[in-house]
Write a protein that holds these residues in place. Structure first.
Motif, PDB file in Angstrom:
ATOM      1  N   ASP A  35      96.860  57.578-128.396  1.00  0.00           N
ATOM      2  CA  ASP A  35      97.123  57.358-129.820  1.00  0.00           C
ATOM      3  C   ASP A  35      96.315  56.173-130.344  1.00  0.00           C
ATOM      4  O   ASP A  35      96.456  55.056-129.854  1.00  0.00           O
ATOM      5  N   ALA A  36      95.470  56.407-131.341  1.00  0.00           N
ATOM      6  CA  ALA A  36      94.649  55.362-131.938  1.00  0.00           C
ATOM      7  C   ALA A  36      95.360  54.660-133.093  1.00  0.00           C
ATOM      8  O   ALA A  36      94.813  53.735-133.679  1.00  0.00           O
ATOM      9  N   VAL A  37      96.583  55.104-133.425  1.00  0.00           N
ATOM     10  CA  VAL A  37      97.340  54.495-134.517  1.00  0.00           C
ATOM     11  C   VAL A  37      98.193  53.359-133.952  1.00  0.00           C
ATOM     12  O   VAL A  37      98.945  53.548-133.002  1.00  0.00           O
ATOM     13  N   VAL A  38      98.044  52.185-134.565  1.00  0.00           N
ATOM     14  CA  VAL A  38      98.833  51.014-134.162  1.00  0.00           C
ATOM     15  C   VAL A  38      99.786  50.700-135.302  1.00  0.00           C
ATOM     16  O   VAL A  38      99.353  50.382-136.409  1.00  0.00           O
ATOM     17  N   PRO A  39     101.110  50.786-135.057  1.00  0.00           N
ATOM     18  CA  PRO A  39     102.071  50.493-136.127  1.00  0.00           C
ATOM     19  C   PRO A  39     102.222  48.986-136.337  1.00  0.00           C
ATOM     20  O   PRO A  39     101.895  48.183-135.466  1.00  0.00           O
ATOM     21  N   MET A  40     102.721  48.640-137.498  1.00  0.00           N
ATOM     22  CA  MET A  40     103.057  47.248-137.794  1.00  0.00           C
ATOM     23  C   MET A  40     104.148  46.802-136.836  1.00  0.00           C
ATOM     24  O   MET A  40     105.032  47.577-136.498  1.00  0.00           O
TER      25      MET A  40
ATOM     26  N   VAL B 143      91.018  50.485-139.579  1.00  0.00           N
ATOM     27  CA  VAL B 143      91.234  50.784-140.996  1.00  0.00           C
ATOM     28  C   VAL B 143      92.733  50.941-141.241  1.00  0.00           C
ATOM     29  O   VAL B 143      93.429  51.574-140.426  1.00  0.00           O
ATOM     30  N   PRO B 144      93.261  50.331-142.303  1.00  0.00           N
ATOM     31  CA  PRO B 144      94.682  50.516-142.620  1.00  0.00           C
ATOM     32  C   PRO B 144      94.963  51.985-142.944  1.00  0.00           C
ATOM     33  O   PRO B 144      94.134  52.659-143.540  1.00  0.00           O
ATOM     34  N   THR B 145      96.138  52.467-142.560  1.00  0.00           N
ATOM     35  CA  THR B 145      96.505  53.854-142.827  1.00  0.00           C
ATOM     36  C   THR B 145      97.504  53.983-143.959  1.00  0.00           C
ATOM     37  O   THR B 145      97.890  55.088-144.302  1.00  0.00           O
ATOM     38  N   SER B 146      97.923  52.862-144.497  1.00  0.00           N
ATOM     39  CA  SER B 146      98.856  52.937-145.629  1.00  0.00           C
ATOM     40  C   SER B 146      98.561  51.867-146.638  1.00  0.00           C
ATOM     41  O   SER B 146      97.836  50.972-146.431  1.00  0.00           O
TER      42      SER B 146
END
Length: 145
Positions: free
Chosen positions: A100-105, A142-145
């Motif tokens: 998973d390349a998405v890193v949550p806050m 890059v931010p996702t939100s």
């Protein structure tokens, strides 16, 4: 004195004080509150920037390796990577975020980054050399939100 303080408390409204007498003691009296606001910027931190990818031989002309980056951010982001050969070893270079390349806050998250050389041309490097840098991986966010 108590009556003066009670009278003063009744007189305090909406940022102004009107009184003919101040209490006997010089007592601070709340007159107003002021909100404090700020604009919060984005930040992303790689906490182990000394990470290295060590390539291991997969087949005669194919090498691959991975490392874990520790990422912390105050907004959800997506990571990606690019790789640039420095010309020491020829071949086809690729990199990827494994998983998973998405890193949550929030709390630190481990992200696996891998590099690969296909069709590696080792003719320009002496056999037995160790720790030879052959490329640089750049991490993009890059931010996702």
């Amino acid at each position: 004195a108590v009556a003066a303080v009670a009278l003063l408390a009744v007189s305090v409204q909406a940022g102004e004080i009107k009184t003919h007498e101040w209490p006997c003691t010089l007592t601070p009296v709340e007159i107003c509150t002021i909100p404090v606001v700020m604009d919060v910027g984005y930040w992303v931190a790689i906490t182990n920037q000394n990470a290295k990818i060590t390539l291991s031989q997969i087949s005669i002309h194919e090498y691959e390796g991975c490392t874990e980056l520790k990422v912390k951010t105050n907004t959800q982001v997506t990571l990606s990577c690019t790789i640039q050969s420095n010309g020491v070893v020829g071949g086809t270079y690729t990199c990827r975020i494994d998983g998973d390349a998405v890193v949550p806050m929030g709390p630190e998250k481990k992200v696996k980054v891998c590099a690969k050389i296909a069709n590696a041309d080792l003719s320009g490097v002496a056999g037995g050399s160790t720790g030879v840098q052959v490329a640089t991986v750049t991490i993009w966010v890059v931010p996702t939100s």
